[in-house]
Scaffold this motif. Structure first.
Motif, PDB file in Angstrom:
ATOM      1  N   TRP A  85      -1.667  -0.289   9.208  1.00 29.19           N
ATOM      2  CA  TRP A  85      -2.396  -0.386   8.073  1.00 29.19           C
ATOM      3  C   TRP A  85      -3.678  -0.743   8.453  1.00 29.19           C
ATOM      4  O   TRP A  85      -4.738  -0.589   7.739  1.00 29.19           O
ATOM      5  CB  TRP A  85      -1.592  -1.206   7.321  1.00 29.19           C
ATOM      6  CG  TRP A  85      -2.207  -1.679   6.008  1.00 29.19           C
ATOM      7  CD1 TRP A  85      -2.133  -0.933   4.776  1.00 29.19           C
ATOM      8  CD2 TRP A  85      -2.910  -2.862   5.648  1.00 29.19           C
ATOM      9  NE1 TRP A  85      -3.006  -1.523   3.810  1.00 29.19           N
ATOM     10  CE2 TRP A  85      -3.515  -2.741   4.205  1.00 29.19           C
ATOM     11  CE3 TRP A  85      -3.537  -3.850   6.579  1.00 29.19           C
ATOM     12  CZ2 TRP A  85      -4.250  -3.624   3.822  1.00 29.19           C
ATOM     13  CZ3 TRP A  85      -4.169  -4.760   5.713  1.00 29.19           C
ATOM     14  CH2 TRP A  85      -4.708  -4.736   4.405  1.00 29.19           C
ATOM     15  N   SER A 122       0.602  -1.051  -0.043  1.00 25.57           N
ATOM     16  CA  SER A 122      -0.010  -0.024  -0.084  1.00 25.57           C
ATOM     17  C   SER A 122       0.788   1.120   0.108  1.00 25.57           C
ATOM     18  O   SER A 122       0.232   2.376  -0.145  1.00 25.57           O
ATOM     19  CB  SER A 122      -0.776  -0.169   1.340  1.00 25.57           C
ATOM     20  OG  SER A 122      -0.148   0.348   2.567  1.00 25.57           O
ATOM     21  N   ASN A 151      -7.643  -5.378  -1.470  1.00 23.00           N
ATOM     22  CA  ASN A 151      -8.149  -3.940  -1.424  1.00 23.00           C
ATOM     23  C   ASN A 151      -9.274  -3.428  -0.738  1.00 23.00           C
ATOM     24  O   ASN A 151      -9.507  -2.225  -0.590  1.00 23.00           O
ATOM     25  CB  ASN A 151      -8.452  -3.863  -3.045  1.00 23.00           C
ATOM     26  CG  ASN A 151      -7.298  -4.040  -4.060  1.00 23.00           C
ATOM     27  OD1 ASN A 151      -6.113  -3.305  -3.865  1.00 23.00           O
ATOM     28  ND2 ASN A 151      -7.351  -4.620  -5.213  1.00 23.00           N
ATOM     29  N   ARG A 152     -10.176  -4.245  -0.561  1.00 18.27           N
ATOM     30  CA  ARG A 152     -11.306  -3.960   0.258  1.00 18.27           C
ATOM     31  C   ARG A 152     -11.438  -4.950   1.466  1.00 18.27           C
ATOM     32  O   ARG A 152     -11.474  -6.198   1.302  1.00 18.27           O
ATOM     33  CB  ARG A 152     -12.592  -4.049  -0.689  1.00 18.27           C
ATOM     34  CG  ARG A 152     -12.564  -3.145  -1.737  1.00 18.27           C
ATOM     35  CD  ARG A 152     -14.024  -3.421  -2.458  1.00 18.27           C
ATOM     36  NE  ARG A 152     -15.152  -2.679  -1.545  1.00 18.27           N
ATOM     37  CZ  ARG A 152     -16.265  -2.799  -1.984  1.00 18.27           C
ATOM     38  NH1 ARG A 152     -16.642  -3.223  -3.302  1.00 18.27           N
ATOM     39  NH2 ARG A 152     -17.292  -2.425  -1.060  1.00 18.27           N
ATOM     40  N   ARG A 212      -6.199   1.594   9.977  1.00 19.03           N
ATOM     41  CA  ARG A 212      -6.381   2.732   9.129  1.00 19.03           C
ATOM     42  C   ARG A 212      -7.612   2.187   8.039  1.00 19.03           C
ATOM     43  O   ARG A 212      -8.351   2.902   7.396  1.00 19.03           O
ATOM     44  CB  ARG A 212      -5.271   3.190   8.308  1.00 19.03           C
ATOM     45  CG  ARG A 212      -5.545   4.543   7.549  1.00 19.03           C
ATOM     46  CD  ARG A 212      -4.158   4.980   6.767  1.00 19.03           C
ATOM     47  NE  ARG A 212      -3.742   3.952   5.512  1.00 19.03           N
ATOM     48  CZ  ARG A 212      -3.132   4.316   5.113  1.00 19.03           C
ATOM     49  NH1 ARG A 212      -2.099   5.542   5.035  1.00 19.03           N
ATOM     50  NH2 ARG A 212      -2.279   3.619   3.893  1.00 19.03           N
ATOM     51  N   ASN A 213      -7.478   0.877   7.637  1.00 24.76           N
ATOM     52  CA  ASN A 213      -8.340   0.205   6.604  1.00 24.76           C
ATOM     53  C   ASN A 213      -9.595  -0.197   7.210  1.00 24.76           C
ATOM     54  O   ASN A 213     -10.368  -0.746   6.649  1.00 24.76           O
ATOM     55  CB  ASN A 213      -7.405  -0.685   5.535  1.00 24.76           C
ATOM     56  CG  ASN A 213      -6.615   0.161   4.879  1.00 24.76           C
ATOM     57  OD1 ASN A 213      -6.975   0.612   3.955  1.00 24.76           O
ATOM     58  ND2 ASN A 213      -5.373   0.243   5.292  1.00 24.76           N
TER      59      ASN A 213
END
Length: 264
Positions: free
Chosen positions: A190, A135, A261-262, A193-194
């Motif tokens: 990470w 990322s 990605n998701r 944050r996601n």
């Protein structure tokens, strides 16, 4: 999956990436016309977290079980596909595959017997670090991934909520993320944050959901990546191949196949 962040749920074995420092001793192309026969294959699974051996038949359905099955079959097919064996072998080849939570080596010896011993590392915290590197987060991929226990993880959650979720203005959130990113392990930052940026009380639930999603999605790509590394090993004429991080693998594997990605 309970979020017992030693980040491990099954935390037993998998591949060629611990800090993705890989030592590979390759087979040279010095074989005779003798056919390989009666290859003996042994699969051993070690849960170093609990310090115990596990039978392959006792594994419950999971991404890890799929990984063990797929990689074992792939390596066996590679061995079976070798049309020639070393001429001075005194007995049939032996293949031992170890699936264990530790750093990885893949080695061969040819005399007096062809022996293949491969150790594959399954480390869910590595999944997170790889995703953070892909990322664009800067991190040292060679630092050891120290297991994170529940109490420390809960403190990370509290620090993140105080710095990011409890503030109101976009500017304060941005500043909070920049600050907390320096205090958390990069793979944990990470993940946070996601994950869905929910209310304070529900954030740990959202993190658990995000982690489950990552493990499910990344396991397939990680298995394919392992197979690509095994293939390279069998075709390489080099005596040692080193990879510092997942980013070094882009020439032999399409990283988008491993990228998550998701999360929700």
């Amino acid at each position: 999956m309970p979020l017992n962040l030693r980040i491990r749920s099954h935390k037993i074995a998998i591949v060629i990436m611990a800090s993705l420092l890989i030592n590979v001793l390759a087979i040279k192309s010095t074989y005779s016309q003798q056919n390989c026969q009666n290859v003996q294959t042994s699969i051993q699974i070690i849960d170093e977290t609990g310090g115990r051996w596990i039978s392959a038949t006792s594994l419950y359905d999971s991404p890890f079980k799929n990984y063990v099955t797929t990689i074992s079959q792939h390596v066996r097919a590679k061995i079976d596909g070798m049309a020639q064996c070393h001429g001075d072998l005194k007995s049939s080849p032996e293949v031992k595959l170890f699936f264990v939570y530790r750093r990885v080596k893949l080695t061969f010896s040819r005399s007096p017997r062809l022996v293949v011993r491969a150790v594959f590392l399954w480390n869910e915290q590595q999944f997170l670090l790889d995703q953070s590197l892909m990322s664009g987060i800067r991190a040292s991929p060679t630092n050891p991934l120290v297991p994170i226990d529940q109490a420390i993880f809960e403190q990370f959650v509290e620090n993140y909520t105080d710095s990011v979720l409890a503030v109101r203005s976009p500017e304060a959130k941005s500043a909070g993320q920049a600050s907390i990113s320096k205090r958390l392990p990069p793979e944990i930052f990470w993940l946070f944050r996601n994950a869905r940026q929910s209310s304070l009380s529900a954030f740990q639930v959202e993190v658990t959901s995000a982690l489950n999603s990552i493990l499910t999605q990344a396991a397939i790509g990680y298995t394919d990546l392992t197979k690509a590394l095994v293939d390279q090993f069998f075709t390489s004429a080099q005596t040692e191949i080193r990879y510092e991080s997942v980013l070094d693998l882009k020439d032999i594997f399409t990283l988008d196949r491993y990228r998550v990605n998701r999360l929700h």
